[in-house]
Design a protein around this motif. Structure first.
Motif, PDB file in Angstrom:
ATOM      1  N   ASP A  26       0.864  -1.171   0.000  1.00  0.00           N
ATOM      2  CA  ASP A  26       0.000   0.000   0.000  1.00  0.00           C
ATOM      3  C   ASP A  26       0.902   1.222   0.000  1.00  0.00           C
ATOM      4  O   ASP A  26       1.869   1.298   0.757  1.00  0.00           O
ATOM      5  CB  ASP A  26      -0.883   0.003   1.256  1.00  0.00           C
ATOM      6  N   GLU A  27       0.560   2.186  -0.880  1.00  0.00           N
ATOM      7  CA  GLU A  27       1.385   3.404  -0.931  1.00  0.00           C
ATOM      8  C   GLU A  27       0.813   4.484  -0.017  1.00  0.00           C
ATOM      9  O   GLU A  27       1.382   5.562   0.087  1.00  0.00           O
ATOM     10  CB  GLU A  27       1.498   3.902  -2.383  1.00  0.00           C
ATOM     11  N   TYR A  28      -0.323   4.201   0.646  1.00  0.00           N
ATOM     12  CA  TYR A  28      -0.902   5.236   1.521  1.00  0.00           C
ATOM     13  C   TYR A  28      -0.280   5.178   2.904  1.00  0.00           C
ATOM     14  O   TYR A  28       0.360   4.200   3.275  1.00  0.00           O
ATOM     15  CB  TYR A  28      -2.424   5.155   1.577  1.00  0.00           C
ATOM     16  N   ASN A  62       0.153  10.140  -6.549  1.00  0.00           N
ATOM     17  CA  ASN A  62      -1.092   9.363  -6.542  1.00  0.00           C
ATOM     18  C   ASN A  62      -1.020   8.139  -7.442  1.00  0.00           C
ATOM     19  O   ASN A  62      -0.578   8.230  -8.585  1.00  0.00           O
ATOM     20  CB  ASN A  62      -2.265  10.243  -6.989  1.00  0.00           C
ATOM     21  N   CYS A  63      -1.497   7.002  -6.917  1.00  0.00           N
ATOM     22  CA  CYS A  63      -1.455   5.719  -7.630  1.00  0.00           C
ATOM     23  C   CYS A  63      -2.603   4.866  -7.104  1.00  0.00           C
ATOM     24  O   CYS A  63      -3.079   5.080  -5.983  1.00  0.00           O
ATOM     25  CB  CYS A  63      -0.106   5.041  -7.350  1.00  0.00           C
ATOM     26  N   SER A  64      -3.037   3.883  -7.884  1.00  0.00           N
ATOM     27  CA  SER A  64      -4.106   2.967  -7.437  1.00  0.00           C
ATOM     28  C   SER A  64      -3.730   2.211  -6.160  1.00  0.00           C
ATOM     29  O   SER A  64      -4.595   1.687  -5.487  1.00  0.00           O
ATOM     30  CB  SER A  64      -4.446   1.947  -8.530  1.00  0.00           C
ATOM     31  N   MET A  65      -2.442   2.144  -5.823  1.00  0.00           N
ATOM     32  CA  MET A  65      -2.060   1.488  -4.568  1.00  0.00           C
ATOM     33  C   MET A  65      -2.118   2.483  -3.396  1.00  0.00           C
ATOM     34  O   MET A  65      -1.827   2.123  -2.271  1.00  0.00           O
ATOM     35  CB  MET A  65      -0.653   0.854  -4.660  1.00  0.00           C
ATOM     36  N   LYS A  66      -2.495   3.739  -3.684  1.00  0.00           N
ATOM     37  CA  LYS A  66      -2.620   4.736  -2.611  1.00  0.00           C
ATOM     38  C   LYS A  66      -4.025   5.327  -2.537  1.00  0.00           C
ATOM     39  O   LYS A  66      -4.569   5.486  -1.461  1.00  0.00           O
ATOM     40  CB  LYS A  66      -1.595   5.866  -2.824  1.00  0.00           C
ATOM     41  N   PHE A 100      -2.520   2.914 -11.945  1.00  0.00           N
ATOM     42  CA  PHE A 100      -1.273   2.403 -11.392  1.00  0.00           C
ATOM     43  C   PHE A 100      -0.113   3.270 -11.886  1.00  0.00           C
ATOM     44  O   PHE A 100      -0.082   3.677 -13.052  1.00  0.00           O
ATOM     45  CB  PHE A 100      -1.030   0.946 -11.821  1.00  0.00           C
ATOM     46  N   CYS A 101       0.868   3.509 -11.010  1.00  0.00           N
ATOM     47  CA  CYS A 101       2.043   4.292 -11.388  1.00  0.00           C
ATOM     48  C   CYS A 101       2.977   3.416 -12.235  1.00  0.00           C
ATOM     49  O   CYS A 101       2.817   2.197 -12.282  1.00  0.00           O
ATOM     50  CB  CYS A 101       2.748   4.806 -10.134  1.00  0.00           C
ATOM     51  N   PRO A 102       3.966   4.018 -12.895  1.00  0.00           N
ATOM     52  CA  PRO A 102       4.851   3.226 -13.767  1.00  0.00           C
ATOM     53  C   PRO A 102       5.564   2.094 -13.019  1.00  0.00           C
ATOM     54  O   PRO A 102       5.821   1.041 -13.599  1.00  0.00           O
ATOM     55  CB  PRO A 102       5.880   4.252 -14.262  1.00  0.00           C
ATOM     56  N   VAL A 103       5.856   2.295 -11.728  1.00  0.00           N
ATOM     57  CA  VAL A 103       6.573   1.265 -10.963  1.00  0.00           C
ATOM     58  C   VAL A 103       5.653   0.072 -10.675  1.00  0.00           C
ATOM     59  O   VAL A 103       6.044  -1.082 -10.835  1.00  0.00           O
ATOM     60  CB  VAL A 103       7.147   1.874  -9.652  1.00  0.00           C
ATOM     61  N   CYS A 104       4.417   0.354 -10.279  1.00  0.00           N
ATOM     62  CA  CYS A 104       3.451  -0.726 -10.042  1.00  0.00           C
ATOM     63  C   CYS A 104       3.146  -1.453 -11.357  1.00  0.00           C
ATOM     64  O   CYS A 104       3.053  -2.680 -11.389  1.00  0.00           O
ATOM     65  CB  CYS A 104       2.158  -0.175  -9.438  1.00  0.00           C
ATOM     66  N   LYS A 105       3.009  -0.685 -12.440  1.00  0.00           N
ATOM     67  CA  LYS A 105       2.741  -1.302 -13.750  1.00  0.00           C
ATOM     68  C   LYS A 105       3.866  -2.253 -14.130  1.00  0.00           C
ATOM     69  O   LYS A 105       3.625  -3.354 -14.634  1.00  0.00           O
ATOM     70  CB  LYS A 105       2.609  -0.231 -14.836  1.00  0.00           C
ATOM     71  N   PRO A 127       8.113  -4.052  -4.367  1.00  0.00           N
ATOM     72  CA  PRO A 127       8.799  -3.306  -5.425  1.00  0.00           C
ATOM     73  C   PRO A 127       8.426  -1.822  -5.517  1.00  0.00           C
ATOM     74  O   PRO A 127       9.165  -1.049  -6.115  1.00  0.00           O
ATOM     75  CB  PRO A 127       8.366  -4.045  -6.706  1.00  0.00           C
ATOM     76  N   ASN A 128       7.285  -1.412  -4.920  1.00  0.00           N
ATOM     77  CA  ASN A 128       6.795  -0.043  -5.148  1.00  0.00           C
ATOM     78  C   ASN A 128       6.991   0.895  -3.962  1.00  0.00           C
ATOM     79  O   ASN A 128       6.408   1.979  -3.945  1.00  0.00           O
ATOM     80  CB  ASN A 128       5.306  -0.074  -5.528  1.00  0.00           C
ATOM     81  N   ILE A 129       7.766   0.485  -2.966  1.00  0.00           N
ATOM     82  CA  ILE A 129       8.126   1.412  -1.883  1.00  0.00           C
ATOM     83  C   ILE A 129       9.611   1.239  -1.599  1.00  0.00           C
ATOM     84  O   ILE A 129      10.200   0.214  -1.933  1.00  0.00           O
ATOM     85  CB  ILE A 129       7.291   1.191  -0.592  1.00  0.00           C
TER      86      ILE A 129
HETATM   87 ZN   LIG Z   1       2.227   2.633  -7.509  1.00  0.00          ZN
END
Ligand SMILES: [Zn+2]
Length: 432
Positions: free
Chosen positions: A330-332, A404-408, A415-420, A352-354
């Motif tokens: 979760d990015e939140y 902002n990203c779907s994980m937040k 989704f951000c480029p990293v999550c994608k 991978p996304n934090i």
């Molecule tokens: Zn993300």
């Protein structure tokens, strides 16, 4: 020691080294099929048992199924996500023949108040191609420094596995791009649908499949994905929800208020879930819950849940699959449930996304435009890739890739480029 003697030792050592490099190359070069009977599947049911400070893991049942959907190329995990890892070694050669990282409900429960006063056990299963001969079965847990410690190790003779019959439920394929062995297979399992809800199951499953396939990066990978549906009926329509005083014993026993968190929608009955899931090929399981209340959950390489009739169903499905499919965090960092020090900021987290910037090179550093300031300050109306402080339930010391990203945020298809990249890499791993 003379120089010549020293040279000889060096020379011999070099030869030895080259021989072992060559040997391991040969062993790694062996296709996994040499160790497996790729016509059968093995399922090992186990229990994680313990409390907040103690845990043990023991195997419970061994089942064999007379089919197999594994691609031999995926036998060895390459991601290293998750806080647990299963490894299977051939007993004769000690070669690693199967590995997979995963997370567990047990590990989440260990941080709850209940675990301070109670001992409980939680189900899990490992599903893998059937080894041809005895093997060593090892499950390890990561500590706070991300070092693995062996939790269970045993030698198993595959002949002890008993045949397991499949239930009689109907199965359908909603989206087909090719043979299961070569594709990323998602199985949707409905929960809380009554005997008269068969049409609603089909409509909801189609709607949810569309929600997945129209969300980037899945939308760019539809030729690599299959989506299956198993028809499962519960006695009565609806999902158990203690806060709304709705009592239900649905087929998968999914419930809201899991671990006292109102929107956390989960089931502990993992063996029952696998009994049903085995009717279809799967690399990912999605439990589709017949409820209009916002809620869901997702655990890496276990399952994701979603509410089928809530307005945000497509967002929740893809967010929770972010956890269960690609091991995303979760990015939140503001939450109803306050989690203090969830991540140790002196250790690089596995997701991978934090990042804690301890080993940022292993994360999205290679995706950043040159000159990006680290950490990056948020600018108005700018969602560019950077390193923004606040993620993983912590305002300080943990960083996320974009504001902002779907994980937040509750935003579908964002989704951000990293999550994608993480989702795409997982799907490509199963389809290589
Ligand atoms: Zn993300």
């Amino acid at each position: 020691m003379s120089n010549a003697h020293f040279f000889n030792i060096q020379h011999n050592m070099k030869n030895l080294l080259l021989t072992s490099v060559f040997l391991s190359f040969c062993l790694w070069g062996f296709p996994q099929k040499d160790f497996f009977n790729f016509k059968e599947t093995l399922r090992i049911d186990y229990l994680f048992e313990g409390n907040w400070k103690k845990d043990t893991l023991y195997t419970k049942s061994f089942y064999k199924y007379k089919f197999n959907h594994f691609n031999p190329n995926t036998a060895i995990d390459k991601f290293n996500y998750g806080n647990h890892k299963v490894e299977v070694f051939d007993s004769l050669s000690d070669v690693l023949i199967f590995s997979k990282g995963f997370n567990s409900i047990f590990e989440e429960w260990q941080s709850t108040a209940e675990a301070k006063t109670k001992t409980k056990s939680f189900q899990g299963s490992i599903i893998m191609p059937m080894p041809k001969r005895s093997f060593k079965f090892v499950i390890s847990n990561k500590d706070k420094q991300n070092n693995y410690h062996i939790k269970h190790s045993s030698y198993i003779n595959p002949n002890i596995a008993k045949s397991k019959n499949l239930p009689k439920n109907e199965t359908y394929t909603i989206h087909k791009s090719g043979k299961a062995k070569d594709k990323f297979d998602i199985v949707i399992i409905p929960d809380g649908y009554g005997k008269n809800d068969s049409e609603k199951i089909n409509l909801d499953a189609q709607k949810i499949a569309d929600g997945i396939l129209k969300c980037s990066p899945y939308s760019l990978l539809t030729d690599k994905i299959n989506i299956h549906l198993v028809q499962v009926f519960s006695g009565k329509s609806g999902i158990n929800d203690p806060t709304r005083k709705i009592k239900r014993e649905s087929a998968l026993k999914t419930t809201f208020n899991f671990f006292e968190s109102e929107r956390y929608l989960m089931t502990e009955e993992v063996w029952n879930m696998y009994d049903i899931a085995m009717l279809a090929p799967f690399d990912a399981i999605l439990i589709m819950c017949n409820t209009d209340k916002y809620g869901g959950g997702g655990i890496y390489n276990l399952y994701a849940t979603t509410c089928a009739s809530c307005t945000e169903y497509a967002f929740i499905t893809t967010h929770e699959m972010g956890h269960s499919v690609a091991g995303l965090a979760d990015e939140y960092y503001t939450s109803d449930v306050s989690v203090e020090d969830y991540y140790n900021i002196s250790v690089e987290p596995v997701e991978p996304n934090i990042t804690t910037l301890v080993d940022f090179d292993s994360k999205w550093k290679n995706m950043l435009p040159e000159g990006t300031e680290i950490p990056t300050q948020i600018k108005a109306n700018d969602n560019s890739l950077g390193v923004y402080e606040g993620a993983g339930y912590q305002a300080k010391g943990v960083y996320r890739p974009v504001p902002n990203c779907s994980m937040k945020d509750v935003i579908y298809n964002y989704f951000c480029p990293v999550c994608k990249r993480a989702i795409r890499e997982t799907i490509e791993f199963y389809t290589k």
